[in-house]
Design a protein around this motif. Structure first.
Motif, short mmCIF file in Angstrom:
data_model
loop_
_atom_site.label_atom_id
_atom_site.label_comp_id
_atom_site.label_asym_id
_atom_site.label_seq_id
_atom_site.Cartn_x
_atom_site.Cartn_y
_atom_site.Cartn_z
N ALA A 233 -10.28 90.78 -38.24
CA ALA A 233 -11.60 91.34 -37.95
C ALA A 233 -12.63 90.90 -38.99
O ALA A 233 -13.82 90.73 -38.67
CB ALA A 233 -11.52 92.86 -37.92
N SER A 234 -12.19 90.69 -40.22
CA SER A 234 -13.11 90.26 -41.27
C SER A 234 -13.65 88.86 -41.00
O SER A 234 -14.82 88.57 -41.30
CB SER A 234 -12.40 90.29 -42.63
N VAL A 235 -12.82 87.99 -40.44
CA VAL A 235 -13.27 86.65 -40.10
C VAL A 235 -14.42 86.73 -39.09
O VAL A 235 -15.45 86.07 -39.24
CB VAL A 235 -12.11 85.81 -39.52
N ARG A 236 -14.25 87.54 -38.08
CA ARG A 236 -15.28 87.70 -37.05
C ARG A 236 -16.55 88.33 -37.63
O ARG A 236 -17.67 87.85 -37.36
CB ARG A 236 -14.74 88.58 -35.92
N ASN A 237 -16.41 89.38 -38.42
CA ASN A 237 -17.59 90.06 -38.97
C ASN A 237 -18.34 89.19 -39.97
O ASN A 237 -19.58 89.22 -40.03
CB ASN A 237 -17.16 91.37 -39.62
N LEU A 238 -17.60 88.43 -40.78
CA LEU A 238 -18.24 87.57 -41.78
C LEU A 238 -19.08 86.48 -41.12
O LEU A 238 -20.12 86.09 -41.67
CB LEU A 238 -17.17 86.94 -42.68
N ALA A 239 -18.66 86.02 -39.97
CA ALA A 239 -19.40 84.97 -39.26
C ALA A 239 -20.76 85.46 -38.77
O ALA A 239 -21.62 84.65 -38.42
CB ALA A 239 -18.57 84.45 -38.09
N GLN A 240 -20.97 86.77 -38.77
CA GLN A 240 -22.21 87.34 -38.23
C GLN A 240 -23.16 87.87 -39.29
O GLN A 240 -24.16 88.49 -38.98
CB GLN A 240 -21.84 88.47 -37.25
N ILE A 241 -22.85 87.59 -40.57
CA ILE A 241 -23.67 88.09 -41.67
C ILE A 241 -23.76 87.02 -42.75
O ILE A 241 -22.97 86.08 -42.77
CB ILE A 241 -23.06 89.41 -42.24
N SER A 242 -24.73 87.14 -43.63
CA SER A 242 -24.88 86.21 -44.76
C SER A 242 -25.47 86.97 -45.93
O SER A 242 -25.97 88.10 -45.78
CB SER A 242 -25.79 85.04 -44.38
N TYR A 243 -25.45 86.35 -47.12
CA TYR A 243 -26.09 86.98 -48.27
C TYR A 243 -27.57 87.19 -47.99
O TYR A 243 -28.15 88.22 -48.36
CB TYR A 243 -25.93 86.12 -49.52
N ALA A 244 -28.21 86.24 -47.33
CA ALA A 244 -29.65 86.31 -47.09
C ALA A 244 -30.02 87.46 -46.16
O ALA A 244 -31.09 88.06 -46.29
CB ALA A 244 -30.15 84.99 -46.51
N THR A 245 -29.15 87.79 -45.21
CA THR A 245 -29.46 88.85 -44.25
C THR A 245 -28.85 90.20 -44.65
O THR A 245 -29.12 91.21 -44.01
CB THR A 245 -28.97 88.47 -42.85
N ASP A 246 -28.05 90.22 -45.69
CA ASP A 246 -27.43 91.46 -46.16
C ASP A 246 -28.49 92.35 -46.79
O ASP A 246 -29.37 91.87 -47.52
CB ASP A 246 -26.34 91.14 -47.18
N ASN A 247 -28.43 93.67 -46.52
CA ASN A 247 -29.49 94.55 -47.01
C ASN A 247 -29.39 94.87 -48.50
O ASN A 247 -30.29 95.51 -49.05
CB ASN A 247 -29.52 95.85 -46.20
N VAL A 248 -28.34 94.43 -49.17
CA VAL A 248 -28.22 94.60 -50.61
C VAL A 248 -28.39 93.27 -51.34
O VAL A 248 -29.15 93.16 -52.29
CB VAL A 248 -26.87 95.24 -50.99
N PHE A 249 -27.69 92.25 -50.88
CA PHE A 249 -27.69 90.97 -51.58
C PHE A 249 -28.77 90.00 -51.08
O PHE A 249 -28.85 88.87 -51.54
CB PHE A 249 -26.32 90.32 -51.44
N GLY A 250 -29.61 90.45 -50.15
CA GLY A 250 -30.65 89.59 -49.61
C GLY A 250 -31.66 89.11 -50.63
O GLY A 250 -32.32 88.09 -50.44
N ASP A 251 -31.80 89.83 -51.76
CA ASP A 251 -32.75 89.42 -52.79
C ASP A 251 -32.09 88.62 -53.90
O ASP A 251 -32.69 88.36 -54.94
CB ASP A 251 -33.46 90.65 -53.38
N GLY A 252 -30.84 88.20 -53.69
CA GLY A 252 -30.16 87.36 -54.67
C GLY A 252 -28.85 87.97 -55.14
O GLY A 252 -28.66 89.19 -55.09
N THR A 253 -27.97 87.10 -55.62
CA THR A 253 -26.64 87.55 -56.06
C THR A 253 -26.28 87.05 -57.45
O THR A 253 -25.13 87.17 -57.86
CB THR A 253 -25.56 87.06 -55.08
N SER A 254 -27.24 86.51 -58.18
CA SER A 254 -26.92 85.84 -59.44
C SER A 254 -26.23 86.77 -60.44
O SER A 254 -25.38 86.33 -61.22
CB SER A 254 -28.18 85.24 -60.07
N LEU A 255 -26.58 88.05 -60.45
CA LEU A 255 -25.98 88.99 -61.39
C LEU A 255 -24.85 89.80 -60.76
O LEU A 255 -24.23 90.63 -61.44
CB LEU A 255 -27.04 89.94 -61.92
#
Length: 278
Positions: A233-255
């Protein structure tokens, strides 16, 4: 679920009895710590992750470091700040919550979370004190299981409290948790939640937390980890999301991007250096 008003307090006495031995071992380790590689703020380096995975002590960084972003604790913190089914959910005052291996439930619950083994090494640094290590602080860490379910909240696991635990930072500001690699549920990039407290005693109440945040893993790690059994299920769900569209990591993940070593067969070691205002 039976709650104990002084559960964490009762754990403290046992932790104090062990503290003297732990500190002596750390003194021996620190005698040679100057030869170890440095980890900076943020995800750290591969060399630092290797040192962490072998159990060696990391020399704290010095100078300037950036405070990790404040993030939502989400709807499943189990720290006494919300309710589920009409009851307050709080593991912070339960006996047994202070532990490094968080795969099994505790305090009477008997479930064990299955999944790819994951060891998490975190180091706390003082952003207002030259990035010195923060000894004697506490970290409460929690995340979903490989099916994307949160213990105490999600249907099917409300009787479990696994994948939750508290640890006190050692002399070099380090804590370690043994857990499983979290799954990816619909609408979020895979992540791990944590709260930072100024001491183990104060970790008994969420009102004392000084930082709430989350961290994540690289796409390369996620894609590899989810080839393991149980993560379909994680494979399927991961294909539908990204860091850019995530509501927490959308502003960057450097830290908030952990450095990871290992593989889906033998397990992973994730390392992250976290700067807070101490």
């Amino acid at each position: 679920m039976e709650l104990h008003d002084h559960g964490l307090a009762s754990d403290l006495e046992m932790m104090r009895r062990q503290a003297a031995e732990r500190r002596q071992v750390l003194r021996w380790l620190l005698a040679g710590a100057a030869t170890l590689p440095l980890i900076g703020c943020g995800g750290g380096s591969d060399a630092g992750a290797t040192a962490a995975s072998s159990g060696t002590v990391t020399v704290p960084a010095t100078g300037a470091c950036t405070v990790i972003p404040e993030e939502t604790g989400g709807p499943y913190p189990a720290d006494g700040t919300n309710t589920h089914g009409g009851s307050i959910i709080n593991v912070l005052n339960q006996s047994g919550v202070v532990r490094s291996d968080i795969r099994a439930s505790f305090n009477g619950a008997t479930g064990v979370a299955a999944g790819v083994p994951l060891t998490i090494h975190l180091q706390l640094l003082n952003a207002s004190g030259g990035c010195a290590s923060l000894a004697g602080y506490a970290v409460y860490l929690w995340h979903c299981d490989r099916d994307g379910l949160y213990s105490l909240y999600s249907s099917g696991v409300t009787a479990q409290n696994y994948l939750r635990g508290v640890q006190e930072t050692d002399r070099t500001g380090n804590v370690s948790f043994t857990t499983i690699f979290p799954g990816c549920y619909a609408g979020r990039m895979p992540h791990v939640h944590f709260e930072v407290y100024p001491s183990l005693a104060k970790a008994a109440s969420a009102s004392n937390r000084i930082k709430t945040s989350q961290f994540t893993f690289s796409m390369a790690t996620l894609n590899e980890a989810y080839t393991a059994s149980g993560y379909t299920a994680s494979v399927r769900n991961l294909a539908q999301i990204s860091y850019a569209t995530d509501n927490v990591f959308g502003d960057g993940t450097s830290l908030q991007m952990a450095t990871v070593t290992g593989n889906a067969t033998d397990g992973y070691v994730a390392t992250l250096t976290i700067a807070v205002y101490g």
